[in-house]
Design an enzyme around this catalytic site. Structure first.
Site, PDB file in Angstrom:
ATOM      1  N   ASP A 180      31.232  41.171  34.552  1.00  0.00           N
ATOM      2  CA  ASP A 180      31.937  41.975  35.386  1.00  0.00           C
ATOM      3  C   ASP A 180      33.389  42.175  35.408  1.00  0.00           C
ATOM      4  O   ASP A 180      34.126  41.143  35.035  1.00  0.00           O
ATOM      5  CB  ASP A 180      31.350  41.637  36.999  1.00  0.00           C
ATOM      6  CG  ASP A 180      31.317  40.211  37.276  1.00  0.00           C
ATOM      7  OD1 ASP A 180      31.721  39.340  36.447  1.00  0.00           O
ATOM      8  OD2 ASP A 180      30.425  39.595  37.883  1.00  0.00           O
ATOM      9  N   ASN A 208      25.516  32.818  47.838  1.00  0.00           N
ATOM     10  CA  ASN A 208      24.655  33.975  48.691  1.00  0.00           C
ATOM     11  C   ASN A 208      23.551  34.546  47.892  1.00  0.00           C
ATOM     12  O   ASN A 208      22.925  35.318  48.171  1.00  0.00           O
ATOM     13  CB  ASN A 208      25.541  34.957  49.094  1.00  0.00           C
ATOM     14  CG  ASN A 208      26.364  35.736  48.159  1.00  0.00           C
ATOM     15  OD1 ASN A 208      25.803  35.605  46.754  1.00  0.00           O
ATOM     16  ND2 ASN A 208      26.881  36.760  48.579  1.00  0.00           N
ATOM     17  N   HIS A 221      23.954  35.829  44.687  1.00  0.00           N
ATOM     18  CA  HIS A 221      24.024  36.799  43.845  1.00  0.00           C
ATOM     19  C   HIS A 221      24.175  36.126  42.289  1.00  0.00           C
ATOM     20  O   HIS A 221      24.446  35.198  42.302  1.00  0.00           O
ATOM     21  CB  HIS A 221      25.510  37.578  44.306  1.00  0.00           C
ATOM     22  CG  HIS A 221      26.721  36.902  43.881  1.00  0.00           C
ATOM     23  ND1 HIS A 221      27.937  37.068  44.727  1.00  0.00           N
ATOM     24  CD2 HIS A 221      27.034  35.633  43.184  1.00  0.00           C
ATOM     25  CE1 HIS A 221      28.896  36.219  44.147  1.00  0.00           C
ATOM     26  NE2 HIS A 221      28.537  35.742  43.271  1.00  0.00           N
ATOM     27  N   GLU A 247      25.330  41.794  45.074  1.00  0.00           N
ATOM     28  CA  GLU A 247      25.421  40.957  46.163  1.00  0.00           C
ATOM     29  C   GLU A 247      24.045  41.152  46.977  1.00  0.00           C
ATOM     30  O   GLU A 247      23.334  42.141  46.701  1.00  0.00           O
ATOM     31  CB  GLU A 247      26.433  41.671  47.316  1.00  0.00           C
ATOM     32  CG  GLU A 247      27.855  41.337  46.501  1.00  0.00           C
ATOM     33  CD  GLU A 247      28.557  40.073  46.720  1.00  0.00           C
ATOM     34  OE1 GLU A 247      27.545  39.060  46.780  1.00  0.00           O
ATOM     35  OE2 GLU A 247      29.691  40.037  46.865  1.00  0.00           O
TER      36      GLU A 247
HETATM   37  P1  PGA Z   1      31.232  30.060  40.948  1.00  0.00           P
HETATM   38  O1  PGA Z   1      30.651  31.264  41.288  1.00  0.00           O
HETATM   39  O2  PGA Z   1      31.040  29.453  39.519  1.00  0.00           O
HETATM   40  O3  PGA Z   1      32.770  29.941  41.152  1.00  0.00           O
HETATM   41  O4  PGA Z   1      30.627  29.062  42.123  1.00  0.00           O
HETATM   42  C1  PGA Z   1      29.466  31.459  40.700  1.00  0.00           C
HETATM   43  C2  PGA Z   1      29.250  33.232  40.881  1.00  0.00           C
HETATM   44  O5  PGA Z   1      29.416  33.584  41.895  1.00  0.00           O
HETATM   45  O6  PGA Z   1      28.434  33.692  40.104  1.00  0.00           O
END
Ligand code: PGA
Length: 260
Positions: free
Chosen positions: A67, A136, A138, A143
């Site tokens: 992304d 969350n 994702h 999301e």
């Molecule tokens: P993080 O993000 O490694 O900064 O916790 C993971 C994600 O949101 O996929």
């Protein structure tokens, strides 16, 4: 799903680095999907260290990141182009032009998303997709309530996600609202998937992903549908799982089982 539980972050990171190294060794010219975020920083540091030690090379690999934020040019300090250059690409032998990310500053982000999906297909798809996990649930920027059949497209970031990524931006108003992200169906087409989650803040999302129902409310639960998904966890990220004894029994010390 293979659930590998390692005692701490360092051993979990090293386990994922082993899996990446195996894929790099196995096929000349493999295609890898890459993730960003804080969890990946120690992983890429480990890959760079192994490269410097002469243990692995990225010279034959093609990469596709999951992304990029809509509106950010590749040289923006908060962009994933910059992140990847700083933590991985600039320190390895990956060939210029073989590391792909969606262009966040494309004049038509929707067309860019579709072109990105087509670029992945043109390269013959992804051999190994690396994933992180949002608190969350994702994966990439899919999301909660993202379609499980989604393709690369634009997603509106949740407030939770914007809060989690706020430290990467100087000012509140700089934090993007939209991202171009591979879809869940795009991710599930990868021939193999490895997801790394570390720390107690991921424990609930990990439990929902591995042991909850397959549901768009936890996009990562879609990985239950993939025939070759490996989930690598440290003990804290694994702490809300119910079948922990079984996972340890099948994969002692997070290693392969006799039949895997
Ligand atoms: P993080 O993000 O490694 O900064 O916790 C993971 C994600 O949101 O996929």
């Amino acid at each position: 799903m293979k659930v590998l539980i390692l005692p701490d972050t360092a051993t979990a990171v090293s386990r994922v680095a082993d899996i990446l190294a195996q894929t790099l060794d196995a096929g000349r010219g493999c295609t890898m999907g890459l993730a960003t975020g804080g969890t990946m920083v120690p992983l890429y540091a480990e890959i760079v260290a192994r490269h410097r030690a002469g243990q692995l090379s990225l010279a034959q690999v093609t990469t596709f990141n999951l992304d990029e934020y809509v509106g950010l040019a590749p040289d923006h300090p908060g962009s994933y182009h910059r992140y990847m250059a700083e933590v991985l690409f600039d320190h390895t032998d990956i060939r210029p032009g073989h590391a792909h990310l969606p262009r966040g500053d494309a004049p038509d982000p929707r067309a860019e998303a579709m072109a990105y999906e087509a670029r992945i297909a043109r390269e013959g798809g992804i051999d190994l997709q690396v994933l992180g996990l949002g608190q969350n649930g994702h994966i990439a920027f899919n999301e909660p309530t993202s379609s499980l059949g989604s393709r690369t497209r634009i997603k509106t970031l949740t407030d939770d996600t914007r809060r989690a990524n706020r430290p990467y931006f100087d000012r509140e108003e700089d934090m993007p609202r939209y991202a171009i992200t591979m879809g869940i169906a795009t991710i599930l087409e990868a021939r193999a998937i490895v997801l790394l989650a570390t720390g107690a803040s991921k424990a609930d999302a990990v439990a929902a992903m591995v042991e909850g129902p397959v549901s768009a409310l936890c996009p990562a639960s879609a990985l239950q549908l993939h025939p070759k998904a490996t989930i690598v966890l440290d003990a804290k990220a694994a702490s809300a799982l119910r079948l922990t004894n079984y996972y340890h029994h099948v994969h002692p010390d997070g290693q392969e089982s006799d039949y895997s």
